[in-house]
Design a protein around this motif. Structure first.
Motif, mmCIF file in Angstrom:
data_model
loop_
_atom_site.group_PDB
_atom_site.id
_atom_site.type_symbol
_atom_site.label_atom_id
_atom_site.label_comp_id
_atom_site.label_asym_id
_atom_site.label_seq_id
_atom_site.Cartn_x
_atom_site.Cartn_y
_atom_site.Cartn_z
ATOM 1 N N LEU A 1 4.375 5.707 -7.097
ATOM 2 C CA LEU A 1 3.165 4.885 -7.278
ATOM 3 C C LEU A 1 2.639 4.637 -5.944
ATOM 4 O O LEU A 1 1.398 5.134 -5.716
ATOM 5 C CB LEU A 1 3.150 3.578 -7.863
ATOM 6 N N ALA A 2 3.251 4.380 -4.948
ATOM 7 C CA ALA A 2 2.686 4.318 -3.550
ATOM 8 C C ALA A 2 3.623 4.953 -2.679
ATOM 9 O O ALA A 2 4.752 5.027 -2.773
ATOM 10 C CB ALA A 2 2.738 2.788 -3.161
ATOM 11 N N VAL B 1 8.202 0.613 -16.603
ATOM 12 C CA VAL B 1 8.899 -0.251 -15.605
ATOM 13 C C VAL B 1 9.780 -1.142 -16.255
ATOM 14 O O VAL B 1 10.780 -1.238 -15.380
ATOM 15 C CB VAL B 1 7.490 -1.358 -15.146
ATOM 16 N N GLY C 1 12.457 8.640 -6.732
ATOM 17 C CA GLY C 1 11.021 8.537 -6.463
ATOM 18 C C GLY C 1 11.021 9.946 -5.205
ATOM 19 O O GLY C 1 11.946 10.415 -4.926
ATOM 20 N N ILE D 1 5.700 7.350 -13.098
ATOM 21 C CA ILE D 1 5.336 6.162 -12.470
ATOM 22 C C ILE D 1 6.584 6.095 -11.375
ATOM 23 O O ILE D 1 6.188 5.701 -10.351
ATOM 24 C CB ILE D 1 5.507 5.025 -13.399
ATOM 25 N N GLN D 2 7.730 6.156 -11.647
ATOM 26 C CA GLN D 2 8.888 6.108 -10.677
ATOM 27 C C GLN D 2 8.608 7.166 -9.521
ATOM 28 O O GLN D 2 9.072 6.914 -8.500
ATOM 29 C CB GLN D 2 10.243 6.551 -11.369
ATOM 30 N N ARG E 1 0.932 -1.173 -0.059
ATOM 31 C CA ARG E 1 -0.067 0.037 0.150
ATOM 32 C C ARG E 1 0.808 1.363 -0.004
ATOM 33 O O ARG E 1 0.342 2.280 -0.710
ATOM 34 C CB ARG E 1 -0.848 -0.081 1.095
ATOM 35 N N HIS E 2 1.899 1.190 0.774
ATOM 36 C CA HIS E 2 2.904 2.349 0.974
ATOM 37 C C HIS E 2 4.082 2.556 0.170
ATOM 38 O O HIS E 2 5.079 3.451 0.344
ATOM 39 C CB HIS E 2 2.886 2.806 2.285
ATOM 40 N N GLU F 1 3.077 2.323 -19.893
ATOM 41 C CA GLU F 1 3.432 2.236 -18.557
ATOM 42 C C GLU F 1 4.343 1.153 -18.185
ATOM 43 O O GLU F 1 5.077 0.970 -17.386
ATOM 44 C CB GLU F 1 2.194 2.432 -17.846
ATOM 45 N N ALA G 1 -0.990 10.449 -10.687
ATOM 46 C CA ALA G 1 -2.416 9.460 -11.370
ATOM 47 C C ALA G 1 -2.858 10.514 -12.247
ATOM 48 O O ALA G 1 -3.467 10.227 -13.531
ATOM 49 C CB ALA G 1 -3.111 9.120 -10.258
ATOM 50 N N ARG H 1 -0.996 10.982 -15.555
ATOM 51 C CA ARG H 1 -1.449 9.948 -16.581
ATOM 52 C C ARG H 1 -2.580 9.931 -17.066
ATOM 53 O O ARG H 1 -2.833 9.664 -18.347
ATOM 54 C CB ARG H 1 -0.991 8.499 -15.679
ATOM 55 N N TRP I 1 12.828 11.668 -10.563
ATOM 56 C CA TRP I 1 12.692 10.591 -11.428
ATOM 57 C C TRP I 1 13.506 9.012 -11.064
ATOM 58 O O TRP I 1 13.172 8.143 -11.315
ATOM 59 C CB TRP I 1 13.033 11.007 -12.788
ATOM 60 N N LEU J 1 9.561 0.967 -7.231
ATOM 61 C CA LEU J 1 10.259 1.283 -8.277
ATOM 62 C C LEU J 1 11.694 1.816 -8.308
ATOM 63 O O LEU J 1 12.829 1.419 -8.860
ATOM 64 C CB LEU J 1 9.365 1.696 -9.414
ATOM 65 N N ALA J 2 11.421 2.908 -7.767
ATOM 66 C CA ALA J 2 12.639 3.965 -7.713
ATOM 67 C C ALA J 2 12.805 4.332 -6.126
ATOM 68 O O ALA J 2 11.805 4.561 -5.187
ATOM 69 C CB ALA J 2 12.174 5.216 -8.371
ATOM 70 N N ALA K 1 12.862 1.157 -16.579
ATOM 71 C CA ALA K 1 13.556 1.516 -15.344
ATOM 72 C C ALA K 1 14.450 0.225 -14.618
ATOM 73 O O ALA K 1 15.248 0.383 -14.064
ATOM 74 C CB ALA K 1 12.276 1.666 -14.266
#
Lengths: 202, 202
Positions: free
Chosen positions: B117-118, B176, B31, B113-114, A29-30, B172, B131, B134, B28, A117-118, B179
Motif C-alpha cells: 500500500l505504501a 486486512v 509485500g 493490498i499486502q 507515507r512510505h 478490502e 491501486a 483495485r 503476497w 501489513l506484510a 491478513a
DNA sequence: GGCTCAGTCTACCGCTCGGTACAGAACGTG
DNA sequence: CACGTTCTGTACCGAGCGGTAGACTGAGCC
C-alpha cells in the motif's frame, strides 16, 4: 536512552514528541520498510547517532511513533464511542474516521495499515504491532456495542462482535481507498450506506 | 526476454506461469519490498539470471505476478457479478471474497493490498499498479450496479458508485482482517451485516 | 559429430541499508 | 576556569540489496 531531563550535560536540541510526529509521517507515507533511516533523519531534522541514542533502533522508533499516532489520531475516532446510542456511536466513529483519513494536514489513509501489513520475515514484529493496535480499537468497539446489546439498542439478529468487525473492516477499507486518493465525500457516501445496516428496520 | 517457444537453443527448465504463481505468493506474504530476490528465486526454484532473462526486473516480475493473481484469484469474485439481481451479485461478491481471503491453499488476505500500500519513493509504481488493479474491480462493480439502478433494482436513495465503493471498501477491510488472522466465519458474519444495507427496506 | 543458440550456474558488481566509533561542542557544577 | 557529562556531527562498518558477466550445458539442425 535518557528519560526525563538530565541534570547536566549538553541539552537536547530537539523535542522528542515533535520528532516522533515527523517520523510517524514518514512511516505513514512510505511504510516501515520503505522508510529509510536517511529519509527518517532528514524529516526529523536530527542525525543518526541522536536517533539511536534517543530511541534505540528503527523498530523501537516505529513503536514509539505508532503509539503517538494512536494517542493523537486514533483517539479522535475512539472518542466517538461515547455517544448515547449504538447508532450514534457507529455513525460518529465512521464519520470521524473518514474525516481523519482524508484530512489535509497529514498523509492520506492510516498508519495502522500503511505502516506494513506484510513485511519481510525479519520485520514481522512490525505487522504484529500494527495488528495489535487495530485489535485494540476493534475491542473498544466490541465493548461499546456489547453494552448496547444489553440495553436493547442493537438491531434484531445483530451480534456485537460481528457488528464491531463490520465497522472496523469498513473503516480499514476506507483507509485503503483514502491512500489511493479517495476524497472525504467519497468515503462519507459509503458511510451513508453502511449506516442503513445499523439502523433498526422499521 | 523470449516470447513463445524458441525454435532452437536449450529449452527452459521451468514453466513460466507456475513460477509466477510462486512469486505471487512471496509478494503476497511479504509485500513487494519485503520480498527479497533470494526469497523469490528460492521459492520459484530458479536462479537470478533465469529470472532476469525471463522477466526483466523485480518490478516487471511483480507486474506479471499481479496480473496472474488477478486472472486466477480476483476473477473468482468478479464472476459473482453475473447474478441476476444487485443483491445477489453483491452477496456473491462479498461471500466469495471472504472465502478467497481465508482459503488455506495460499497466504491469507489479498495481494492487491499486502503487496505494498505504501512504498519507498523509488517503488511508488508498485503502489500505483496495485491501486489500478483495485480500481478495475471497483469499476466492474459500478458497471453492474449502474445496470441495476436502471432496472430499478437498487434500494431507494442508494447511488451505484457509492454502493460499489462501500462493497469494495468492506472487502478490502476484510482482507486486512484476514491478513491478521480472521477466520472465514468472522468475515461471513460481517458480510451478513453488510447485506442489511443492500436489502430493500420493506 | 560439429555448430548455433537459448538457458543455467557460479561468482561477482556497486550501492544502500541499518547501525556505530569517535572527536568535538555545549551545558551545569566545583 | 577546568571538569564531568551529555548531545551532535562526520565518517565509517559489515551485510544484504537488486542486478549482471561470463563460462558452461543441452537441445535442434546440418
Amino acid at each position: 536512552m535518557s528519560t526525563g531531563a538530565p541534570a547536566t550535560g549538553r541539552p537536547r536540541a530537539f523535542d522528542e514528541e515533535a520528532v516522533l510526529d515527523r517520523a510517524a509521517e514518514v512511516f505513514w507515507r512510505h511504510g516501515y520498510e520503505g522508510a529509510s533511516l536517511s529519509a527518517l533523519t532528514s524529516a526529523m531534522g536530527i542525525n543518526r547517532p541522536s536517533l539511536y541514542a534517543t530511541f534505540g533502533s528503527k523498530e523501537q522508533l516505529f513503536q514509539r511513533a505508532f503509539a503517538r499516532y494512536h494517542e493523537t489520531q486514533v483517539a479522535l475516532a475512539r472518542a466517538a464511542l461515547d455517544r448515547p446510542t449504538a447508532y450514534a456511536a457507529v455513525e460518529a466513529f465512521l464519520r470521524s474516521s473518514a474525516d481523519g483519513l482524508t484530512a489535509g494536514d497529514h498523509p492520506a489513509g492510516c498508519l495502522s495499515i500503511q505502516g506494513g501489513l506484510a513485511c519481510s520475515p525479519e520485520n514481522s514484529r512490525v505487522s504484529e504491532i500494527l495488528a495489535t493496535g487495530r485489535a485494540a480499537t476493534e475491542s473498544a468497539l466490541v465493548q461499546r456495542l456489547t453494552r448496547a446489546a444489553e440495553e436493547g439498542d442493537l438491531p434484531d439478529g445483530v451480534d456485537a462482535r460481528a457488528l464491531a468487525r463490520f465497522v472496523m473492516a469498513l473503516s480499514e477499507g476506507h483507509a485503503v481507498h483514502a491512500a489511493a486518493g479517495a476524497s472525504r465525500e467519497d468515503l462519507q457516501a459509503s458511510v451513508d450506506i453502511a449506516l442503513r445496516a445499523v439502523a433498526l428496520h422499521p
